[in-house]
Scaffold this motif. Structure first.
Motif, PDB file in Angstrom:
ATOM      1  N   VAL A   1       0.867  -1.172   0.000  1.00 53.62           N
ATOM      2  CA  VAL A   1       0.000   0.000   0.000  1.00 53.62           C
ATOM      3  C   VAL A   1       0.906   1.225   0.000  1.00 53.62           C
ATOM      4  O   VAL A   1       1.922   1.262   0.698  1.00 53.62           O
ATOM      5  N   LEU A   2       0.531   2.209  -0.792  1.00 56.74           N
ATOM      6  CA  LEU A   2       1.302   3.447  -0.898  1.00 56.74           C
ATOM      7  C   LEU A   2       0.618   4.564  -0.124  1.00 56.74           C
ATOM      8  O   LEU A   2      -0.610   4.653  -0.118  1.00 56.74           O
ATOM      9  N   ALA A   3       1.422   5.409   0.483  1.00 57.84           N
ATOM     10  CA  ALA A   3       0.902   6.566   1.211  1.00 57.84           C
ATOM     11  C   ALA A   3       1.852   7.738   1.029  1.00 57.84           C
ATOM     12  O   ALA A   3       3.066   7.559   0.892  1.00 57.84           O
ATOM     13  N   VAL A   4       1.304   8.932   1.033  1.00 58.28           N
ATOM     14  CA  VAL A   4       2.100  10.157   0.947  1.00 58.28           C
ATOM     15  C   VAL A   4       2.803  10.360   2.290  1.00 58.28           C
ATOM     16  O   VAL A   4       2.204  10.219   3.344  1.00 58.28           O
ATOM     17  N   THR A   5       4.072  10.702   2.229  1.00 58.30           N
ATOM     18  CA  THR A   5       4.830  11.009   3.442  1.00 58.30           C
ATOM     19  C   THR A   5       4.587  12.466   3.844  1.00 58.30           C
ATOM     20  O   THR A   5       3.986  13.243   3.086  1.00 58.30           O
ATOM     21  N   GLU A   6       5.094  12.832   5.005  1.00 57.29           N
ATOM     22  CA  GLU A   6       4.993  14.227   5.429  1.00 57.29           C
ATOM     23  C   GLU A   6       5.709  15.141   4.435  1.00 57.29           C
ATOM     24  O   GLU A   6       5.226  16.227   4.104  1.00 57.29           O
ATOM     25  N   ALA A   7       6.862  14.685   3.939  1.00 59.05           N
ATOM     26  CA  ALA A   7       7.596  15.479   2.935  1.00 59.05           C
ATOM     27  C   ALA A   7       6.766  15.640   1.664  1.00 59.05           C
ATOM     28  O   ALA A   7       6.764  16.708   1.036  1.00 59.05           O
ATOM     29  N   GLY A   8       6.047  14.593   1.279  1.00 54.57           N
ATOM     30  CA  GLY A   8       5.184  14.665   0.101  1.00 54.57           C
ATOM     31  C   GLY A   8       4.048  15.642   0.295  1.00 54.57           C
ATOM     32  O   GLY A   8       3.742  16.451  -0.595  1.00 54.57           O
ATOM     33  N   SER A   9       3.430  15.617   1.458  1.00 53.29           N
ATOM     34  CA  SER A   9       2.341  16.555   1.757  1.00 53.29           C
ATOM     35  C   SER A   9       2.848  17.993   1.774  1.00 53.29           C
ATOM     36  O   SER A   9       2.187  18.901   1.258  1.00 53.29           O
ATOM     37  N   THR A  10       4.020  18.183   2.353  1.00 51.65           N
ATOM     38  CA  THR A  10       4.619  19.522   2.397  1.00 51.65           C
ATOM     39  C   THR A  10       4.902  20.030   0.984  1.00 51.65           C
ATOM     40  O   THR A  10       4.608  21.187   0.664  1.00 51.65           O
ATOM     41  N   LEU A  11       5.454  19.156   0.144  1.00 51.00           N
ATOM     42  CA  LEU A  11       5.745  19.533  -1.237  1.00 51.00           C
ATOM     43  C   LEU A  11       4.468  19.923  -1.980  1.00 51.00           C
ATOM     44  O   LEU A  11       4.426  20.950  -2.662  1.00 51.00           O
ATOM     45  N   LEU A  12       3.412  19.118  -1.840  1.00 45.62           N
ATOM     46  CA  LEU A  12       2.144  19.433  -2.498  1.00 45.62           C
ATOM     47  C   LEU A  12       1.594  20.771  -2.020  1.00 45.62           C
ATOM     48  O   LEU A  12       1.139  21.581  -2.831  1.00 45.62           O
ATOM     49  N   SER A  13       1.640  21.003  -0.721  1.00 43.96           N
ATOM     50  CA  SER A  13       1.139  22.273  -0.173  1.00 43.96           C
ATOM     51  C   SER A  13       1.913  23.457  -0.727  1.00 43.96           C
ATOM     52  O   SER A  13       1.333  24.490  -1.087  1.00 43.96           O
ATOM     53  N   GLU A  14       3.233  23.315  -0.802  1.00 48.56           N
ATOM     54  CA  GLU A  14       4.073  24.400  -1.314  1.00 48.56           C
ATOM     55  C   GLU A  14       3.806  24.633  -2.807  1.00 48.56           C
ATOM     56  O   GLU A  14       3.740  25.778  -3.257  1.00 48.56           O
ATOM     57  N   HIS A  15       3.651  23.554  -3.562  1.00 44.71           N
ATOM     58  CA  HIS A  15       3.306  23.683  -4.985  1.00 44.71           C
ATOM     59  C   HIS A  15       2.026  24.494  -5.139  1.00 44.71           C
ATOM     60  O   HIS A  15       1.973  25.438  -5.937  1.00 44.71           O
ATOM     61  N   ARG A  16       1.022  24.069  -4.410  1.00 47.29           N
ATOM     62  CA  ARG A  16      -0.282  24.733  -4.527  1.00 47.29           C
ATOM     63  C   ARG A  16      -0.181  26.195  -4.106  1.00 47.29           C
ATOM     64  O   ARG A  16      -0.762  27.068  -4.755  1.00 47.29           O
ATOM     65  N   ARG A  17       0.538  26.471  -3.026  1.00 48.73           N
ATOM     66  CA  ARG A  17       0.672  27.842  -2.558  1.00 48.73           C
ATOM     67  C   ARG A  17       1.309  28.726  -3.625  1.00 48.73           C
ATOM     68  O   ARG A  17       0.826  29.823  -3.912  1.00 48.73           O
ATOM     69  N   ARG A  18       2.408  28.241  -4.234  1.00 52.33           N
ATOM     70  CA  ARG A  18       3.092  29.044  -5.262  1.00 52.33           C
ATOM     71  C   ARG A  18       2.209  29.262  -6.482  1.00 52.33           C
ATOM     72  O   ARG A  18       2.138  30.365  -7.022  1.00 52.33           O
ATOM     73  N   LYS A  19       1.533  28.205  -6.920  1.00 49.47           N
ATOM     74  CA  LYS A  19       0.673  28.324  -8.100  1.00 49.47           C
ATOM     75  C   LYS A  19      -0.489  29.278  -7.838  1.00 49.47           C
ATOM     76  O   LYS A  19      -0.811  30.128  -8.677  1.00 49.47           O
ATOM     77  N   GLU A  20      -1.117  29.136  -6.679  1.00 48.75           N
ATOM     78  CA  GLU A  20      -2.254  29.992  -6.359  1.00 48.75           C
ATOM     79  C   GLU A  20      -1.837  31.440  -6.158  1.00 48.75           C
ATOM     80  O   GLU A  20      -2.560  32.354  -6.549  1.00 48.75           O
ATOM     81  N   ALA A  21      -0.670  31.662  -5.596  1.00 52.70           N
ATOM     82  CA  ALA A  21      -0.175  33.039  -5.432  1.00 52.70           C
ATOM     83  C   ALA A  21       0.069  33.676  -6.791  1.00 52.70           C
ATOM     84  O   ALA A  21      -0.307  34.839  -7.018  1.00 52.70           O
ATOM     85  N   TRP A  22       0.677  32.922  -7.698  1.00 52.53           N
ATOM     86  CA  TRP A  22       0.926  33.450  -9.043  1.00 52.53           C
ATOM     87  C   TRP A  22      -0.386  33.759  -9.738  1.00 52.53           C
ATOM     88  O   TRP A  22      -0.564  34.830 -10.317  1.00 52.53           O
ATOM     89  N   LEU A  23      -1.330  32.806  -9.650  1.00 50.96           N
ATOM     90  CA  LEU A  23      -2.606  32.995 -10.329  1.00 50.96           C
ATOM     91  C   LEU A  23      -3.410  34.129  -9.684  1.00 50.96           C
ATOM     92  O   LEU A  23      -4.032  34.934 -10.391  1.00 50.96           O
TER      93      LEU A  23
END
Length: 144
Positions: free
Chosen positions: A94-116
């Motif tokens: 079974v695969l699961a997102v790690t804390e580092a993965g969740s942090t990366l996704l959050s940062e991606h979304r934050r940067r994209k949403e700020a730009w948009l």
């Protein structure tokens, strides 16, 4: 639908395709790291839907299992995804997102949403109103 309407719809579809593709590229450029679109998508699916097997993830992403195996290996090597034994089937994991993965996704979304958000802020009130009305239509198109 008459030929004039059909031609207008085809023209609008072409313009929409080009604009959405260009906007998508611009948003991806805001991510600022080395994840591929496939890796980012797989990671986001795991975060959104929770743990799943590689086969389930491949089915969700509509790719062949060997392709997903490579994607998962890259995500695991980057410590963004962890695998553990399946609770009922010892042959699977079974695969699961790690804390580092969740942090990366959050940062991606934050940067994209700020730009948009900055781009949207540059629009007039009337343009923002049009865009606000278009969002549900774009969502409906993306789900059909």
């Amino acid at each position: 639908m008459d030929e004039t309407t059909k031609a207008a719809v085809m023209s609008l579809a072409e313009e929409l395709r080009i604009s959405v593709a260009r906007l998508s590229r611009r948003l991806r450029a805001q991510a600022g790291d080395d994840l591929s679109v496939t890796q980012f998508s797989a990671l986001a699916v795991l975060e959104r839907h929770g743990e799943m097997t590689p086969g389930e993830l491949a089915g969700h992403e509509r790719v062949r299992p060997p392709s997903m195996t490579r994607t998962v290996a890259a995500l695991e090597a980057a410590h963004l995804v962890a695998r553990r034994p399946h609770p009922t089937d010892r042959r699977q994991v079974v695969l699961a997102v790690t804390e580092a993965g969740s942090t990366l996704l959050s940062e991606h979304r934050r940067r994209k949403e700020a730009w948009l958000a900055q781009r949207v802020a540059e629009l007039t009130d009337e343009e923002r109103a049009v865009l606000e009305r278009a969002v549900p239509l774009l969502e409906r198109l993306s789900r059909s």
